[in-house]
Design a protein around this motif. Structure first.
Motif, PDB file in Angstrom:
ATOM      1  N   ILE A 198       0.830  -1.200   0.000  1.00 37.75           N
ATOM      2  CA  ILE A 198       0.000   0.000   0.000  1.00 37.75           C
ATOM      3  C   ILE A 198       0.870   1.259   0.000  1.00 37.75           C
ATOM      4  CG2 ILE A 198      -1.711   1.322   1.298  1.00 37.75           C
ATOM      5  CD1 ILE A 198      -2.880  -1.306   2.285  1.00 37.75           C
ATOM      6  N   ARG A 254       2.121   1.899  -3.402  1.00 38.29           N
ATOM      7  CA  ARG A 254       1.008   2.340  -4.232  1.00 38.29           C
ATOM      8  C   ARG A 254       0.598   3.778  -3.890  1.00 38.29           C
ATOM      9  NH1 ARG A 254      -2.537  -2.149  -3.771  1.00 38.29           N
ATOM     10  NH2 ARG A 254      -3.627  -1.158  -2.031  1.00 38.29           N
ATOM     11  N   SER A 255       0.882   4.195  -2.671  1.00 43.39           N
ATOM     12  CA  SER A 255       0.464   5.516  -2.218  1.00 43.39           C
ATOM     13  C   SER A 255       1.445   6.621  -2.617  1.00 43.39           C
ATOM     14  CB  SER A 255       0.292   5.513  -0.697  1.00 43.39           C
ATOM     15  OG  SER A 255      -0.711   4.606  -0.298  1.00 43.39           O
ATOM     16  N   ALA A 286      -3.674   8.777   1.300  1.00 42.40           N
ATOM     17  CA  ALA A 286      -4.747   8.561   2.273  1.00 42.40           C
ATOM     18  C   ALA A 286      -4.974   7.080   2.543  1.00 42.40           C
ATOM     19  CB  ALA A 286      -6.040   9.201   1.772  1.00 42.40           C
ATOM     20  N   GLU A 287      -4.852   6.255   1.510  1.00 43.97           N
ATOM     21  CA  GLU A 287      -5.066   4.816   1.674  1.00 43.97           C
ATOM     22  C   GLU A 287      -4.081   4.229   2.672  1.00 43.97           C
ATOM     23  OE1 GLU A 287      -5.144   0.661  -0.975  1.00 43.97           O
ATOM     24  OE2 GLU A 287      -4.475   2.546  -1.868  1.00 43.97           O
ATOM     25  N   TYR A 288      -2.828   4.668   2.614  1.00 43.69           N
ATOM     26  CA  TYR A 288      -1.802   4.167   3.526  1.00 43.69           C
ATOM     27  C   TYR A 288      -2.088   4.592   4.956  1.00 43.69           C
ATOM     28  CZ  TYR A 288       2.784   3.475   5.685  1.00 43.69           C
ATOM     29  OH  TYR A 288       3.804   3.095   6.521  1.00 43.69           O
ATOM     30  N   LYS A 344      -5.957   1.379  10.866  1.00 41.35           N
ATOM     31  CA  LYS A 344      -6.669   0.110  11.025  1.00 41.35           C
ATOM     32  C   LYS A 344      -5.791  -0.918  11.733  1.00 41.35           C
ATOM     33  CE  LYS A 344      -8.580  -3.694   8.296  1.00 41.35           C
ATOM     34  NZ  LYS A 344      -8.829  -4.206   6.917  1.00 41.35           N
ATOM     35  N   ASP A 371      -4.961   5.338   6.266  1.00 43.17           N
ATOM     36  CA  ASP A 371      -6.138   4.606   6.741  1.00 43.17           C
ATOM     37  C   ASP A 371      -5.766   3.192   7.166  1.00 43.17           C
ATOM     38  OD1 ASP A 371      -7.717   6.789   6.238  1.00 43.17           O
ATOM     39  OD2 ASP A 371      -8.419   6.095   4.285  1.00 43.17           O
ATOM     40  N   TYR A 372      -4.884   2.565   6.392  1.00 42.60           N
ATOM     41  CA  TYR A 372      -4.465   1.199   6.728  1.00 42.60           C
ATOM     42  C   TYR A 372      -3.651   1.183   8.011  1.00 42.60           C
ATOM     43  CZ  TYR A 372      -2.464  -3.458   6.365  1.00 42.60           C
ATOM     44  OH  TYR A 372      -2.086  -4.754   6.635  1.00 42.60           O
TER      45      TYR A 372
END
Length: 258
Positions: free
Chosen positions: A19, A22-23, A243-245, A251, A247-248
């Motif tokens: 991720i 990808r980020s 943002a995806e990173y 989590k 958020d992960y």
């Protein structure tokens, strides 16, 4: 139970790394990797060589590596900076291995056919093979220096970031310049100890003085382009890149906190 927990953490770490890659925008990662490869290759040619000042042509690319690490650390954190640095190092080692294998392949370089005669062309061909094939101790020294300096840079960049709370350019410059100076010195010093002192007979004075002087010159190059790095980071923050990173990471932190 412990075995299952270990596998889970490994799986989460791998997902985290995927991720992250990808980020981070591809141009930043590509520029980082390219600078590592080019710095390693051009280290074979000296730029300046005096008793207490020694710079190779890899100097033209090494500051780019640290600027990339600084902007990644500013946006994604120290851990992310080290992970991308390790990835770039692995790519560089793969390139070095490919060069070493291909340098032993039969055939002649283009410069062989431009030589005055066969003997001169053969010497040129052998020299190019040695240059691109590299020496194991140079690759080892470069790898150790690169990994160590990336950890040092990320650690001090993060540490200084906790000291200076403002989010402006002055804060970015302070943490970037100081962490880069320390990490560049560590990079130069480790390489000089592993390679220059052992294989080229440098004195302890040369190791430390040349490492310090080279670190200052490399820092000055980053200072010139730090404004560009700051604008890139501001653009990422404004567009919420990564943002995806984040958020992960939240989590995962919540999962292990339970």
């Amino acid at each position: 139970m412990k075995h299952s927990s270990f596998l889970r953490r490994c799986s989460d770490s791998f997902t985290d790394f995927r991720i992250l890659l990808r980020s981070i925008p591809a141009p930043a990662v590509s520029l980082f990797i390219l600078s590592v490869v080019c710095a390693n290759l051009m280290a074979n040619k000296e730029l300046v060589s005096y008793k207490y000042l020694a710079l190779d042509c890899g100097f033209a690319f090494s500051w780019i590596m640290f600027l990339c690490m600084d902007i990644i650390c500013k946006r994604w954190g120290a851990r992310a900076s080290v992970k991308v640095s390790v990835f770039a190092l692995l790519v560089n080692l793969a390139v070095c291995l490919s060069f070493a294998i291909l340098s032993r392949a039969p055939g002649m370089w283009g410069e062989f056919y431009a030589a005055e005669d066969y003997a001169v062309g053969t010497e040129i061909n052998a020299a190019l093979n040695r240059t691109f094939g590299g020496s194991w101790y140079v690759v080892l020294g470069s790898a150790l220096a690169s990994f160590s300096s990336s950890v040092v840079n990320a650690f001090f960049n993060h540490l200084l970031g906790t000291v200076v709370k403002s989010g402006g350019f002055k804060s970015f410059a302070f943490r970037s310049y100081l962490s880069t100076l320390i990490a560049q010195f560590a990079d130069n010093c480790i390489f000089a100890l592993v390679v220059s002192k052992v294989f080229f007979g440098w004195t302890w004075t040369q190791v430390f003085v040349c490492s310090a002087v080279a670190a200052v010159f490399e820092l000055l190059c980053e200072v010139v382009f730090s404004g560009l790095g700051w604008r890139v980071v501001c653009g990422w923050e404004k567009e919420n890149v990564g943002a995806e990173y984040f958020d992960y990471r939240k989590k995962i932190a919540g999962t292990y906190a339970e």
